[in-house]
Design a protein around this motif. Structure first.
Motif, PDB file in Angstrom:
ATOM      1  N   UNK A   1       0.521  -1.681  -0.285  1.00 20.36           N
ATOM      2  CA  UNK A   1       0.142  -0.002   0.114  1.00 20.36           C
ATOM      3  C   UNK A   1       0.578   1.344  -0.029  1.00 20.36           C
ATOM      4  N   UNK A   2       0.754   2.134  -0.644  1.00 17.72           N
ATOM      5  CA  UNK A   2       0.824   3.436  -0.933  1.00 17.72           C
ATOM      6  C   UNK A   2       1.022   4.397   0.343  1.00 17.72           C
ATOM      7  N   UNK A   3       2.167   4.951   0.836  1.00 13.73           N
ATOM      8  CA  UNK A   3       1.907   5.889   1.369  1.00 13.73           C
ATOM      9  C   UNK A   3       0.963   7.195   1.645  1.00 13.73           C
ATOM     10  N   UNK A   4       0.824   6.859   0.003  1.00 15.18           N
ATOM     11  CA  UNK A   4       0.372   8.837   0.785  1.00 15.18           C
ATOM     12  C   UNK A   4      -0.979   8.441  -0.485  1.00 15.18           C
ATOM     13  N   UNK A   5      -2.425   9.303  -0.975  1.00 11.33           N
ATOM     14  CA  UNK A   5      -2.928   9.164  -2.403  1.00 11.33           C
ATOM     15  C   UNK A   5      -2.951   9.767  -3.528  1.00 11.33           C
ATOM     16  N   UNK A   6      -1.718  10.667  -3.062  1.00 17.33           N
ATOM     17  CA  UNK A   6      -1.275  11.481  -4.276  1.00 17.33           C
ATOM     18  C   UNK A   6      -0.099  12.143  -4.414  1.00 17.33           C
ATOM     19  N   UNK A   7      -0.013  12.558  -5.537  1.00 15.26           N
ATOM     20  CA  UNK A   7       1.582  13.168  -5.177  1.00 15.26           C
ATOM     21  C   UNK A   7       1.867  14.620  -5.656  1.00 15.26           C
ATOM     22  N   UNK A  94      11.188  11.013 -16.384  1.00 12.06           N
ATOM     23  CA  UNK A  94      11.397   9.678 -15.763  1.00 12.06           C
ATOM     24  C   UNK A  94      11.000   9.872 -14.289  1.00 12.06           C
ATOM     25  N   UNK A  95      11.072  10.485 -13.196  1.00 11.41           N
ATOM     26  CA  UNK A  95      10.913  10.056 -11.963  1.00 11.41           C
ATOM     27  C   UNK A  95       9.423  10.676 -12.211  1.00 11.41           C
ATOM     28  N   UNK A  96       8.673  11.708 -12.734  1.00 12.44           N
ATOM     29  CA  UNK A  96       6.794  12.408 -12.707  1.00 12.44           C
ATOM     30  C   UNK A  96       6.620  11.071 -13.768  1.00 12.44           C
ATOM     31  N   UNK A  97       7.265  10.221 -14.467  1.00 10.83           N
ATOM     32  CA  UNK A  97       6.430   9.177 -15.382  1.00 10.83           C
ATOM     33  C   UNK A  97       6.486   7.855 -14.151  1.00 10.83           C
ATOM     34  N   UNK A  98       7.213   7.820 -13.280  1.00 13.78           N
ATOM     35  CA  UNK A  98       7.179   6.656 -12.720  1.00 13.78           C
ATOM     36  C   UNK A  98       6.489   6.812 -11.066  1.00 13.78           C
ATOM     37  N   UNK A  99       5.958   8.360 -11.081  1.00 20.05           N
ATOM     38  CA  UNK A  99       5.242   8.781  -9.796  1.00 20.05           C
ATOM     39  C   UNK A  99       4.093   8.087 -10.067  1.00 20.05           C
ATOM     40  N   UNK A 106      -2.631   9.698 -10.329  1.00 14.12           N
ATOM     41  CA  UNK A 106      -2.890  10.777  -9.318  1.00 14.12           C
ATOM     42  C   UNK A 106      -1.558  11.820  -8.356  1.00 14.12           C
ATOM     43  N   UNK A 107      -1.539  12.459  -8.910  1.00 15.73           N
ATOM     44  CA  UNK A 107      -0.578  13.747  -9.084  1.00 15.73           C
ATOM     45  C   UNK A 107      -1.222  14.527  -9.487  1.00 15.73           C
ATOM     46  N   UNK A 108      -0.846  15.909  -9.445  1.00 15.38           N
ATOM     47  CA  UNK A 108      -0.864  16.944 -10.651  1.00 15.38           C
ATOM     48  C   UNK A 108       0.599  17.939  -9.816  1.00 15.38           C
ATOM     49  N   UNK A 109       0.457  18.778 -10.552  1.00 17.51           N
ATOM     50  CA  UNK A 109       1.175  20.346 -10.733  1.00 17.51           C
ATOM     51  C   UNK A 109       0.716  21.240 -10.110  1.00 17.51           C
ATOM     52  N   UNK A 215      16.241  11.267  -8.867  1.00 17.05           N
ATOM     53  CA  UNK A 215      16.354  10.479  -9.787  1.00 17.05           C
ATOM     54  C   UNK A 215      15.540   9.166  -8.595  1.00 17.05           C
ATOM     55  N   UNK A 216      16.239   9.645  -7.230  1.00 15.16           N
ATOM     56  CA  UNK A 216      15.896   8.788  -6.125  1.00 15.16           C
ATOM     57  C   UNK A 216      14.162   8.549  -5.082  1.00 15.16           C
ATOM     58  N   UNK A 217      13.027   9.658  -5.774  1.00 16.79           N
ATOM     59  CA  UNK A 217      12.285  10.363  -5.552  1.00 16.79           C
ATOM     60  C   UNK A 217      10.611   9.263  -5.305  1.00 16.79           C
ATOM     61  N   UNK A 218      10.640   8.325  -5.828  1.00 11.88           N
ATOM     62  CA  UNK A 218      10.128   7.199  -6.905  1.00 11.88           C
ATOM     63  C   UNK A 218      10.167   6.494  -5.443  1.00 11.88           C
ATOM     64  N   UNK A 219      11.305   5.832  -4.927  1.00 12.18           N
ATOM     65  CA  UNK A 219      11.093   4.871  -4.377  1.00 12.18           C
ATOM     66  C   UNK A 219      11.346   5.368  -3.315  1.00 12.18           C
ATOM     67  N   UNK A 220      11.818   7.150  -2.602  1.00 13.46           N
ATOM     68  CA  UNK A 220      11.352   7.534  -1.498  1.00 13.46           C
ATOM     69  C   UNK A 220       9.936   7.689  -1.080  1.00 13.46           C
ATOM     70  N   UNK A 221       9.078   8.263  -1.565  1.00 15.23           N
ATOM     71  CA  UNK A 221       7.613   8.121  -1.937  1.00 15.23           C
ATOM     72  C   UNK A 221       7.173   6.514  -1.576  1.00 15.23           C
ATOM     73  N   UNK A 222       7.716   5.800  -2.100  1.00 14.27           N
ATOM     74  CA  UNK A 222       6.852   4.472  -2.007  1.00 14.27           C
ATOM     75  C   UNK A 222       7.541   3.812  -0.746  1.00 14.27           C
ATOM     76  N   UNK A 223       8.547   3.924  -0.499  1.00 15.12           N
ATOM     77  CA  UNK A 223       9.037   3.281   0.951  1.00 15.12           C
ATOM     78  C   UNK A 223       8.236   3.844   1.833  1.00 15.12           C
TER      79      UNK A 223
END
Length: 237
Positions: A1-7, A94-99, A106-109, A215-223
Motif C-alpha cells: 500500500x502506498x503511503x500517500x493518496x496523491x503527489x 523519468x521520476x514524474x512518469x514513474x510516480x 493521482x498526481x498534479x503540478x 531519480x530517487x524520488x519514486x522509491x522514497x515516496x513508495x517506501x
C-alpha cells in the motif's frame, strides 16, 4: 500500500531547471532600471515568490513603479528565453512518469507561476501528457504561495484529503505552502546549485524530508510510512 493518496509537484526548480533563466531575464530588466542586483541576491529575493507580490522591493531599489505593461514585457522576454533554453531538472522526467505509474495518475503540478508558463515548460520537457488536466496555477487562486490555496485546489480536484498528499518543493515559500495545506513536504536540495537551498533551510520551513537527487524520488515516496492523522509523517525507523 502506498503511503500517500496523491503527489503534488511544484514546477520551477523541481520539474524544470528554469530559475536561472527566469532570474537572468529579471536581473537584466532590473539592471535596465538602474538596480545592479547581483545574481545571488536576485535568487534570494525572488525565487519561489510571485513577481507581482514583490513589486514593492523593485520600487524601493529603483524608484520605478512597476506597471502591468512592465510585468507583461518581463513575461514575454521570460517565455522567449524559456522556449529557447529550458531543460528538465536531471532525472525529473523519468521520476514524474514513474510516480504517475505508481500512483495511477493521482498526481498534479501546482505552481505559483502563471498557467501559460507552466504549460509551456511542461510541454518543452515532455511532461505535458503526464500532467494534462492536472495543472494548477497560484495566479488563479485568491492567494499565492506561501498560502496553501494552490495545493488545496489540486488536492480537491484529485478528490483527496490534502493531509494524505506528498508535496515536492524546492523553496522555503513553497514548503510553507505545502505545510499550510497539511501535506507531507519533500524538499529537493541538489548540492552545489545556486538556485536551490541547503537542506536545513527547507527543514526549517517545515519540510518533513529532503533529498538530493530526483531519480530517487519514486522509491522514497513508495517506501515511507503513511502520514499520521493531520498530515504529520510517522518517524522513519
Amino acid at each position: 500500500m502506498l503511503p500517500f493518496d496523491a503527489v503534488l509537484f511544484d514546477c520551477d526548480g523541481v520539474l524544470v531547471d528554469s530559475e536561472h533563466i527566469t532570474n537572468g531575464v529579471l536581473r537584466l530588466m532590473l539592471h535596465e532600471l538602474g538596480w545592479q542586483v547581483s545574481e545571488a541576491d536576485c535568487f534570494r529575493l525572488f525565487v519561489g515568490r510571485a513577481l507581482r507580490d514583490e513589486t514593492a522591493v523593485i520600487t524601493a531599489h529603483t524608484g520605478f513603479t512597476v506597471t502591468d505593461e512592465w510585468l507583461e514585457e518581463f513575461r514575454k522576454r521570460r517565455n522567449d528565453a524559456l522556449t529557447l533554453d529550458l531543460l528538465p531538472i536531471p532525472g525529473a522526467v523519468a521520476a514524474a512518469r514513474e510516480v504517475d505509474r505508481l500512483y495511477r495518475g493521482q498526481l498534479a503540478c501546482a505552481s505559483g507561476a502563471d498557467r501559460h508558463k507552466v504549460e509551456l515548460q511542461l510541454a518543452k520537457v515532455g511532461l505535458d501528457a503526464v500532467f494534462a488536466g492536472k495543472i494548477f496555477s497560484g495566479m488563479e487562486t485568491p492567494r499565492s504561495k506561501p498560502a496553501p490555496d494552490v495545493y488545496l485546489a489540486a488536492a480537491a480536484a484529485l478528490g483527496v484529503d490534502p493531509a494524505r498528499t506528498a508535496v515536492i518543493e524546492d523553496t522555503p515559500t513553497g514548503v510553507r505552502a505545502g505545510v499550510a495545506a497539511g501535506a507531507t513536504v519533500f524538499g529537493y536540495c541538489p548540492p552545489g546549485s545556486l538556485s536551490h537551498n541547503p537542506p536545513q533551510v527547507l527543514l526549517d520551513a517545515g519540510a518533513a524530508h529532503t533529498f538530493p537527487d530526483m531519480a530517487g524520488l519514486p522509491a522514497l515516496l513508495a517506501a515511507l510510512p503513511a502520514p499520521r492523522p493531520g498530515g504529520s509523517p510517522r518517524p522513519t525507523p
